[in-house]
Design a protein around this motif. Structure first.
Motif, short mmCIF file in Angstrom:
data_model
loop_
_atom_site.label_atom_id
_atom_site.label_comp_id
_atom_site.label_asym_id
_atom_site.label_seq_id
_atom_site.Cartn_x
_atom_site.Cartn_y
_atom_site.Cartn_z
N LYS A 50 0.83 -1.21 0.00
CA LYS A 50 0.00 0.00 0.00
C LYS A 50 0.86 1.25 0.00
CE LYS A 50 -3.99 -2.13 2.16
NZ LYS A 50 -4.86 -2.21 3.33
N ILE A 51 1.94 1.24 0.75
CA ILE A 51 2.84 2.39 0.80
C ILE A 51 3.49 2.62 -0.57
CG2 ILE A 51 5.02 3.25 1.77
CD1 ILE A 51 4.17 1.83 4.41
N LEU A 52 3.94 1.54 -1.21
CA LEU A 52 4.57 1.67 -2.52
C LEU A 52 3.59 2.20 -3.57
CD1 LEU A 52 6.73 -1.58 -2.54
CD2 LEU A 52 7.57 0.78 -2.48
N VAL A 53 2.36 1.70 -3.55
CA VAL A 53 1.36 2.19 -4.51
C VAL A 53 1.01 3.65 -4.22
CG1 VAL A 53 -1.04 1.91 -5.28
CG2 VAL A 53 0.43 -0.10 -5.01
N PHE A 54 0.90 4.00 -2.95
CA PHE A 54 0.63 5.40 -2.60
C PHE A 54 1.75 6.30 -3.12
CE2 PHE A 54 1.57 8.98 0.18
CZ PHE A 54 0.39 9.72 0.03
N LEU A 55 3.00 5.91 -2.87
CA LEU A 55 4.13 6.73 -3.33
C LEU A 55 4.13 6.86 -4.85
CD1 LEU A 55 6.98 5.46 -1.00
CD2 LEU A 55 5.91 7.72 -0.98
N GLN A 56 3.86 5.75 -5.53
CA GLN A 56 3.81 5.78 -6.99
C GLN A 56 2.79 6.80 -7.49
OE1 GLN A 56 2.80 1.97 -8.73
NE2 GLN A 56 1.95 2.94 -10.55
N LEU B 296 2.13 14.57 -8.54
CA LEU B 296 3.00 15.75 -8.50
C LEU B 296 3.56 16.07 -9.88
CD1 LEU B 296 4.96 15.18 -5.16
CD2 LEU B 296 3.08 16.79 -5.59
N MET B 297 3.89 15.03 -10.64
CA MET B 297 4.42 15.27 -11.99
C MET B 297 3.36 15.89 -12.90
SD MET B 297 6.95 12.09 -12.89
CE MET B 297 7.55 12.86 -14.39
N LEU B 298 2.11 15.50 -12.70
CA LEU B 298 1.04 16.03 -13.54
C LEU B 298 0.62 17.43 -13.13
CD1 LEU B 298 -1.10 12.81 -13.98
CD2 LEU B 298 0.45 13.87 -15.64
N LEU C 158 14.02 20.77 -13.65
CA LEU C 158 14.72 20.02 -12.60
C LEU C 158 13.72 19.36 -11.64
CD1 LEU C 158 17.74 22.35 -11.78
CD2 LEU C 158 17.75 20.19 -13.04
N TYR C 159 12.64 20.04 -11.38
CA TYR C 159 11.57 19.50 -10.52
C TYR C 159 11.02 18.20 -11.10
CZ TYR C 159 6.81 19.27 -8.58
OH TYR C 159 5.65 18.85 -7.99
N GLU C 160 10.69 18.22 -12.39
CA GLU C 160 10.15 17.03 -13.05
C GLU C 160 11.19 15.91 -13.12
OE1 GLU C 160 7.02 16.33 -14.37
OE2 GLU C 160 6.24 18.22 -13.63
N ILE C 161 12.44 16.27 -13.38
CA ILE C 161 13.51 15.26 -13.42
C ILE C 161 13.66 14.58 -12.06
CG2 ILE C 161 16.01 14.91 -13.68
CD1 ILE C 161 15.92 17.21 -15.78
N ILE D 59 12.99 10.61 -11.32
CA ILE D 59 13.99 9.73 -10.68
C ILE D 59 13.38 9.06 -9.45
CG2 ILE D 59 16.18 9.72 -9.40
CD1 ILE D 59 17.12 11.93 -11.41
N ALA D 60 12.63 9.81 -8.66
CA ALA D 60 11.96 9.23 -7.49
C ALA D 60 10.96 8.15 -7.92
CB ALA D 60 11.24 10.32 -6.69
#
Length: 143
Positions: free
Chosen positions: A4-10, A16-18, A97-100, A104-105
């Protein structure tokens, strides 16, 4: 809980990217093309699953079966590849840089999720070891 944590982070990173902080760049068309290629990969992967076999979390369902045909004959995690390709398209459109940093995250989270899911499959299915020897993880013929 780890799933659940991994899916939440994903999904949080994707969110955030969108939420672009910049203007679309000159790479708009190529970014859209890349994102569409990623979507096609994902749709192809989903269509290989039997109804009820697909799971957004890396947890292995009790009644699931290992999918080894179609795109799964070449890579073990086409849905993860799909997400990474689509979001690379977004990165091309909103290059900063923000999107990059966010991309990476996302790659790191997806790799952790990938390795976690593989550890679960090793415990769940004897046939998974043979399948691993015939396929790559994420990039056909490379990784």
């Amino acid at each position: 809980m780890k799933s659940k944590i991994l899916v939440f982070l994903q999904f949080f990173i994707i969110f955030l990217m969108l939420l672009s902080l910049g203007e679309a760049t000159h790479a708009l068309v190529s970014g859209i093309v890349i994102a569409v290629i990623g979507a096609v990969i994902g749709i192809n992967a989903i269509n290989r699953h039997e109804r009820g076999n697909f799971n957004i979390r890396p947890d292995i369902k009790e009644s699931c079966s290992l999918v080894t045909d179609g795109i799964y004959a070449y890579i073990r995690h086409p849905m993860y590849l799909s997400v990474l390709v689509m979001m690379f398209g977004v990165l091309c459109i909103y290059w900063s840089l923000y999107e990059i940093a966010l991309y990476i995250a996302l790659v790191v989270v997806m790799l952790i999720k990938l390795f976690y899911e593989e550890s679960l499959w090793r415990c769940h299915s004897v046939e998974y070891e043979a399948y691993k020897k015939k396929t790559k993880r994420l990039i056909p013929f490379l990784f």
